[in-house]
Design a protein around this motif. Structure first.
Motif, PDB file in Angstrom:
ATOM      1  N   GLU A  55       7.009 -66.377  23.944  1.00 38.74           N
ATOM      2  CA  GLU A  55       8.339 -66.091  23.401  1.00 38.74           C
ATOM      3  C   GLU A  55       9.383 -66.831  24.245  1.00 38.74           C
ATOM      4  N   MET A 117       9.014 -78.908  37.186  1.00 40.60           N
ATOM      5  CA  MET A 117       8.027 -77.916  36.738  1.00 40.60           C
ATOM      6  C   MET A 117       8.236 -76.566  37.428  1.00 40.60           C
ATOM      7  N   PHE A 126      10.894 -67.870  29.335  1.00 39.90           N
ATOM      8  CA  PHE A 126       9.665 -67.839  28.533  1.00 39.90           C
ATOM      9  C   PHE A 126       8.927 -66.576  28.948  1.00 39.90           C
TER      10      PHE A 126
ATOM     11  N   PHE B   8      14.677 -59.057  25.104  1.00 36.63           N
ATOM     12  CA  PHE B   8      13.531 -59.933  24.883  1.00 36.63           C
ATOM     13  C   PHE B   8      12.243 -59.353  25.478  1.00 36.63           C
ATOM     14  N   ALA B   9      11.143 -59.842  24.936  1.00 39.68           N
ATOM     15  CA  ALA B   9       9.787 -59.604  25.457  1.00 39.68           C
ATOM     16  C   ALA B   9       9.472 -58.113  25.574  1.00 39.68           C
ATOM     17  N   SER B  10       8.879 -57.702  26.710  1.00 43.38           N
ATOM     18  CA  SER B  10       8.419 -56.309  26.823  1.00 43.38           C
ATOM     19  C   SER B  10       9.589 -55.328  26.762  1.00 43.38           C
ATOM     20  N   ASN B  46      13.733 -54.768  37.668  1.00 41.71           N
ATOM     21  CA  ASN B  46      13.308 -56.179  37.633  1.00 41.71           C
ATOM     22  C   ASN B  46      13.910 -56.945  36.455  1.00 41.71           C
ATOM     23  N   PHE B  71      16.309 -59.238  29.902  1.00 39.89           N
ATOM     24  CA  PHE B  71      14.889 -59.586  29.734  1.00 39.89           C
ATOM     25  C   PHE B  71      14.116 -59.468  31.044  1.00 39.89           C
ATOM     26  N   PRO B  72      12.769 -59.346  30.924  1.00 38.13           N
ATOM     27  CA  PRO B  72      11.924 -59.249  32.124  1.00 38.13           C
ATOM     28  C   PRO B  72      11.833 -60.600  32.836  1.00 38.13           C
ATOM     29  N   PRO B  73      11.277 -60.613  34.062  1.00 39.60           N
ATOM     30  CA  PRO B  73      11.083 -61.887  34.769  1.00 39.60           C
ATOM     31  C   PRO B  73      10.364 -62.910  33.893  1.00 39.60           C
ATOM     32  N   VAL B  74      10.727 -64.177  34.080  1.00 35.94           N
ATOM     33  CA  VAL B  74      10.238 -65.222  33.185  1.00 35.94           C
ATOM     34  C   VAL B  74       8.934 -65.839  33.720  1.00 35.94           C
ATOM     35  N   THR B  75       8.129 -66.337  32.769  1.00 29.06           N
ATOM     36  CA  THR B  75       6.833 -66.913  33.149  1.00 29.06           C
ATOM     37  C   THR B  75       6.515 -68.109  32.265  1.00 29.06           C
ATOM     38  N   GLY B  76       7.209 -69.211  32.465  1.00 31.81           N
ATOM     39  CA  GLY B  76       6.925 -70.396  31.660  1.00 31.81           C
ATOM     40  C   GLY B  76       5.785 -71.210  32.239  1.00 31.81           C
ATOM     41  N   GLY B  77       5.493 -72.314  31.596  1.00 34.18           N
ATOM     42  CA  GLY B  77       4.534 -73.288  32.131  1.00 34.18           C
ATOM     43  C   GLY B  77       3.075 -72.940  31.953  1.00 34.18           C
TER      44      GLY B  77
END
Lengths: 167, 77
Positions: A55, A117, A126, B8-10, B46, B71-77
């Motif tokens: 998301e 990155m 994200f 957003f998200a959870s 958080n 929104f919760p902490p982000v986790t891209g990549g």
């Protein structure tokens, strides 16, 4: 510079080639191209992961990536930069992210690519909702979110969200 | 004034809505907006906050037409 959010699977090598072909102006000027491709694994913390839903926050996500690239351009001598990031349903072995940087010399290429990155990972909105294979995890729950790295959010669980007593 | 809130998200799943418009007095902070919008839910420690697509602190004062996202902490990549 190009930043793309991809809702469908993409081929990172084709993206690279297309971008390079479209930017013929840098031909002969770059001596180094650094490439990072992030690919989805089929495991996480010992669980078998059969897929995930990625998301994002349209508008803010692209802005954060653009800021990361902008900061890299201030710190290193960059000719061109391409970032592609998947959203939507992603399955194991599919590329999630591509970061590529074209520079005159290899040091700038390596450093800028790593910086973009890492900055993207910690700032761009994200979120990954993993689909856990319930046959391979004790008490397996499908459709859990991962609000923090290494911590899995589970549907139906308060997950630390505390209710006010006066509610 | 009217302020748009997004989740957003959870956090969105937990609260059960992705966005809402909230009526608030001028000079209100994001922390106060949260309490108005979610009187029965303490602000999760958080949780990240953005105003008009920029990260901000809870003490930030909001203005008419602002879009606030939680929104919760982000986790891209």
């Amino acid at each position: 510079m190009l930043i793309k959010i991809a809702e469908q699977p993409f081929d990172p090598l084709r993206e690279l080639q297309d971008y390079q072909d479209r930017n013929a102006g840098m031909s002969g000027k770059y001596g180094a191209t650094s490439i990072f491709i992030g690919t989805m694994r089929d495991f996480n913390d010992g669980d078998v992961v059969s897929g995930m839903l990625l998301e994002y926050y349209p508008g803010m996500t692209e802005k954060c990536i653009a800021e990361a690239v902008g900061e890299a351009q201030e710190r290193w001598s960059i000719l061109e930069c391409l970032v592609v990031h998947r959203v939507g349903e992603v399955y194991p072995n599919q590329p999630i992210v591509l970061v590529s940087v074209w520079t005159g010399h290899r040091g700038d290429a390596f450093d800028a690519c790593r910086f973009i990155m890492e900055t993207l990972k910690s700032t761009a909105p994200f979120w990954k909702k993993e689909i856990i294979d319930s046959n391979n995890v004790e008490g397996g729950e499908k459709g859990s979110f991962e609000p923090m790295r290494g911590e899995r959010w589970v549907t139906g669980n308060s997950n630390g969200y505390a209710r006010n007593n006066n509610g | 004034m009217q302020i748009k809130l997004r989740y957003f998200a959870s956090l969105r799943e937990y609260i059960g809505r992705s966005e809402q418009i909230i009526e608030a007095d001028s000079g209100v902070t994001i922390r106060e907006l949260w309490a108005l919008a979610n009187p029965d839910l303490m602000f999760p420690s958080n949780t990240l906050v953005a105003m008009n697509l920029e990260y901000v602190a809870l003490a930030e004062v909001v203005h008419e037409g602002d879009e606030i996202a939680f929104f919760p902490p982000v986790t891209g990549g």
